[in-house]
Scaffold this motif. Structure first.
Motif, PDB file in Angstrom:
ATOM      1  N   GLU A 288      37.478  31.907  25.377  1.00 58.19           N
ATOM      2  CA  GLU A 288      38.161  30.661  25.070  1.00 58.19           C
ATOM      3  C   GLU A 288      39.573  30.939  24.556  1.00 58.19           C
ATOM      4  N   GLU A 289      40.543  30.223  25.092  1.00 59.50           N
ATOM      5  CA  GLU A 289      41.945  30.481  24.746  1.00 59.50           C
ATOM      6  C   GLU A 289      42.253  30.343  23.255  1.00 59.50           C
TER       7      GLU A 289
ATOM      8  N   SER B  48      38.056  22.067  32.074  1.00 64.55           N
ATOM      9  CA  SER B  48      37.147  23.130  31.638  1.00 64.55           C
ATOM     10  C   SER B  48      36.553  23.791  32.886  1.00 64.55           C
ATOM     11  N   CYS B  49      35.741  24.798  32.647  1.00 64.70           N
ATOM     12  CA  CYS B  49      35.058  25.465  33.762  1.00 64.70           C
ATOM     13  C   CYS B  49      33.780  24.765  34.157  1.00 64.70           C
TER      14      CYS B  49
ATOM     15  N   ILE C 108      37.788  33.126  46.207  1.00 59.27           N
ATOM     16  CA  ILE C 108      38.375  34.336  46.783  1.00 59.27           C
ATOM     17  C   ILE C 108      37.588  35.583  46.415  1.00 59.27           C
ATOM     18  N   THR C 109      36.770  35.536  45.369  1.00 69.06           N
ATOM     19  CA  THR C 109      35.932  36.670  44.997  1.00 69.06           C
ATOM     20  C   THR C 109      34.610  36.113  44.489  1.00 69.06           C
ATOM     21  N   SER C 110      33.749  37.001  44.077  1.00 67.13           N
ATOM     22  CA  SER C 110      32.481  36.562  43.484  1.00 67.13           C
ATOM     23  C   SER C 110      32.610  36.457  41.971  1.00 67.13           C
ATOM     24  N   THR C 111      33.860  36.421  41.486  1.00 65.54           N
ATOM     25  CA  THR C 111      34.098  36.349  40.043  1.00 65.54           C
ATOM     26  C   THR C 111      34.069  34.904  39.591  1.00 65.54           C
ATOM     27  N   PRO C 112      33.647  34.630  38.355  1.00 66.37           N
ATOM     28  CA  PRO C 112      33.715  33.251  37.862  1.00 66.37           C
ATOM     29  C   PRO C 112      35.101  32.664  38.059  1.00 66.37           C
ATOM     30  N   ALA C 113      35.145  31.396  38.377  1.00 67.53           N
ATOM     31  CA  ALA C 113      36.384  30.768  38.841  1.00 67.53           C
ATOM     32  C   ALA C 113      37.346  30.404  37.720  1.00 67.53           C
ATOM     33  N   CYS C 114      37.062  30.769  36.499  1.00 71.67           N
ATOM     34  CA  CYS C 114      37.924  30.351  35.394  1.00 71.67           C
ATOM     35  C   CYS C 114      38.687  31.499  34.763  1.00 71.67           C
ATOM     36  N   VAL C 115      38.907  32.585  35.491  1.00 67.08           N
ATOM     37  CA  VAL C 115      39.777  33.635  34.990  1.00 67.08           C
ATOM     38  C   VAL C 115      41.196  33.096  34.957  1.00 67.08           C
ATOM     39  N   GLY C 116      41.898  33.279  33.829  1.00 65.04           N
ATOM     40  CA  GLY C 116      43.256  32.749  33.700  1.00 65.04           C
ATOM     41  C   GLY C 116      43.250  31.513  32.831  1.00 65.04           C
ATOM     42  N   SER C 117      43.912  30.470  33.269  1.00 65.95           N
ATOM     43  CA  SER C 117      43.934  29.219  32.506  1.00 65.95           C
ATOM     44  C   SER C 117      43.090  28.171  33.225  1.00 65.95           C
ATOM     45  N   THR C 118      42.872  27.043  32.557  1.00 69.72           N
ATOM     46  CA  THR C 118      42.223  25.909  33.216  1.00 69.72           C
ATOM     47  C   THR C 118      43.161  24.708  33.185  1.00 69.72           C
ATOM     48  N   ALA C 119      44.454  24.986  33.284  1.00 75.05           N
ATOM     49  CA  ALA C 119      45.459  23.927  33.412  1.00 75.05           C
ATOM     50  C   ALA C 119      45.602  23.574  34.891  1.00 75.05           C
TER      51      ALA C 119
ATOM     52  N   ILE D  70      41.081  42.630  32.341  1.00 69.76           N
ATOM     53  CA  ILE D  70      41.601  42.102  31.075  1.00 69.76           C
ATOM     54  C   ILE D  70      40.724  40.956  30.582  1.00 69.76           C
ATOM     55  N   SER D  71      40.285  40.096  31.512  1.00 67.53           N
ATOM     56  CA  SER D  71      39.502  38.923  31.114  1.00 67.53           C
ATOM     57  C   SER D  71      38.195  39.298  30.440  1.00 67.53           C
ATOM     58  N   LYS D  72      37.642  40.458  30.774  1.00 73.45           N
ATOM     59  CA  LYS D  72      36.387  40.895  30.166  1.00 73.45           C
ATOM     60  C   LYS D  72      36.601  41.465  28.767  1.00 73.45           C
TER      61      LYS D  72
END
Length: 249
Positions: free
Chosen positions: A119-120, A241-242, A200-211, A112-114
């Motif tokens: 930016e929210e 932010s990321c 936990i994965t090799s995915t960028p760490a900002c999937v989801g929110s940055t709250a 979904i993130s892709k």
């Protein structure tokens, strides 16, 4: 207390799900992620692996009101997020979530993130809810009977510092903040983040929110319930932010 039934939610989703007896059509789909529908007022996506599948369906049923369903066949877990009133409803139906089903959530979220703006502020209400509620699904307990409840943003949340360090997380002092190494000595980094942890994965760490909030940090350390973090996941503003977090493996 005002309640909303699961069939009330799925009535709003009749064109795709109705009162579900299982993920419609997922069995015919290939393994992996599929974006089935995506426009500003509707998002439908699925992920299938190893005989387990989940279908996420989000519809803006009224202005700033989003109906959300995660259909595993059994269980079906639904949310109603009312941004006008600042309240949400968590509505599980069926058996507890099992480990095979829970493993589908992270790749579903990454898919979904892709497909939505990074930016929210650029996301629609549906896209924002897809990111935040799918992030929340990552912390729904496994193997436990789930009960419906209501959560409200007016109860508020307390942001914590973005900088990793020893912080007050609501009656406890723990390491929290951005960074893959900000893990309190064990587990995933980015402690206190209301979203996918980093490391936990090799995915960028900002999937989801940055709250980053106290309740999310308490949950990360097993000091608070997933329910107490519901309003933080759904409504808390992005205070970090990321930048500087990077990609972890």
């Amino acid at each position: 207390m005002k309640t909303v039934s699961l069939c009330g939610i799925t009535m709003a989703l009749t064109m795709a799900l109705g009162c579900s007896n299982g993920p419609v059509g997922v069995a015919e789909e290939a393994e992996g992620f599929a974006m089935l529908q995506h426009n500003p007022s509707m998002l439908e996506a699925s992920y299938q692996s190893g005989g387990s599948s989940v279908r996420a369906m989000l519809v803006e049923s009224a202005p700033n009101v989003v109906e959300v369903t995660y259909d595993f066949g059994d269980p079906v877990i639904a949310f109603r997020i009312d941004y006008n009133q600042g309240e949400g409803h968590f509505m599980p139906n069926g058996n507890p979530l099992d480990a095979a089903q829970a493993r589908l959530i992270t790749p579903l979220l990454e898919g979904i993130s892709k497909a939505v703006p990074e930016e929210e502020p650029a996301r629609s209400r549906v896209e924002n809810a897809a990111m935040r509620q799918t992030s929340f699904m990552q912390i729904v307990p496994l193997g436990e009977p789930l009960s419906p409840y209501r959560f409200v943003s007016e109860r508020g949340w307390t942001h914590i510092s973005c900088s990793c360090g020893s912080q007050n997380i609501g009656g406890y002092t723990r390491q929290a903040g951005r960074g893959c190494s900000c893990n309190g000595g064990s587990g995933n980094g980015c402690k206190g983040r209301c979203g996918q942890g980093c490391g936990i994965t090799s995915t960028p760490a900002c999937v989801g929110s940055t709250a980053y909030t106290q309740d999310c940090a308490k949950h990360d350390y097993g000091l608070g319930s997933f329910a107490a973090a519901s309003d933080d996941y759904s409504f808390a503003g992005n205070n970090c932010s990321c930048s500087g977090v990077g990609t972890c493996s």
